[in-house]
Enzyme design. Structure first.
Site, PDB file in Angstrom:
ATOM      1  CB  VAL A 119       6.727  -3.185  -6.199  1.00 32.75           C
ATOM      2  CG1 VAL A 119       8.165  -2.788  -5.935  1.00 32.75           C
ATOM      3  CG2 VAL A 119       6.511  -3.468  -7.676  1.00 32.75           C
ATOM      4  N   PRO A 120       6.793  -5.100  -3.031  1.00 31.20           N
ATOM      5  CG  PRO A 120       7.420  -7.149  -2.114  1.00 31.20           C
ATOM      6  CD  PRO A 120       7.092  -6.468  -3.409  1.00 31.20           C
ATOM      7  CB  CYS A 121       9.321  -0.755  -1.496  1.00 28.07           C
ATOM      8  SG  CYS A 121       7.901   0.187  -0.960  1.00 28.07           S
ATOM      9  CG  HIS A 122       6.776  -3.970   3.216  1.00 27.16           C
ATOM     10  ND1 HIS A 122       5.959  -4.044   2.096  1.00 27.16           N
ATOM     11  CD2 HIS A 122       6.691  -5.172   3.824  1.00 27.16           C
ATOM     12  CE1 HIS A 122       5.403  -5.244   2.041  1.00 27.16           C
ATOM     13  NE2 HIS A 122       5.832  -5.944   3.080  1.00 27.16           N
TER      14      HIS A 122
END
Length: 178
Positions: A119-122
């Site tokens: 989950v690449p929230c960046h």
């Protein structure tokens, strides 16, 4: 025949001497120099185990909050996992797709225990293409410096005000294929 009187007004500009700001008037309000944060975490390769089945999701406890992850948070995480490397989307695009509010999406990503992968929230930025917050931090802070470093490592570029210039493919489009 009655005479009409013409009144002419002149505008006079009064120049007042500039008063000093509070910072210059008092030793207690000194202007602080802007601190520059250097990224200390640009990791985009670590993969954290992500619960996929309903039973795994119900049993998982978020190590950041010490609470089970809500169904809404999982919906946000599932959507963010679809954002390809080198691309970004916005809190607003995600919230529109979920029928929610951008702040609710931001709060879900703040508690994301699966960063940077799966989950690449960046890869989620503000609607005005500014970098936004990260891991609960906002503005000029260490967390945002780390977010910028992660995105730059994926090939994105930003101007001096942390506003997106280009994605990895050379344009500044926002990913919205959910």
């Amino acid at each position: 025949m009655a005479a009409t009187a013409t009144i002419t007004r002149t505008r006079r500009t009064i120049t007042k001497p500039k008063t000093q700001t509070k910072a210059k008037q008092s030793p207690y309000f000194k202007e602080k120099e802007k601190k520059v944060f250097v990224a200390n975490d640009d990791d985009i390769d670590t993969v954290i185990s992500y619960p996929k089945t309903p039973a795994e999701r119900a049993a998982y406890v978020n190590p950041k909050t010490k609470r089970p992850i809500t169904a809404f948070h999982y919906k946000v995480y599932d959507m963010v996992a679809k954002i390809p490397a080198g691309q970004v989307t916005t809190y607003k695009v995600l919230s529109d797709a979920l029928g929610s509010h951008p702040r609710a999406v931001g709060q879900a990503l703040r508690a994301n225990p699966f960063c940077p992968n799966p989950v690449p929230c960046h890869r989620v930025i503000m609607t005005n293409k500014a970098i936004g917050g990260f891991n609960g931090g906002f503005g000029n802070c260490q967390f945002v410096a780390n977010k910028k470093a992660k995105l730059q490592k994926e090939g994105l570029s930003f101007n001096d005000d942390n506003v997106l210039k280009t994605n990895a493919d050379g344009n500044s489009n926002i990913f919205d294929k959910f």
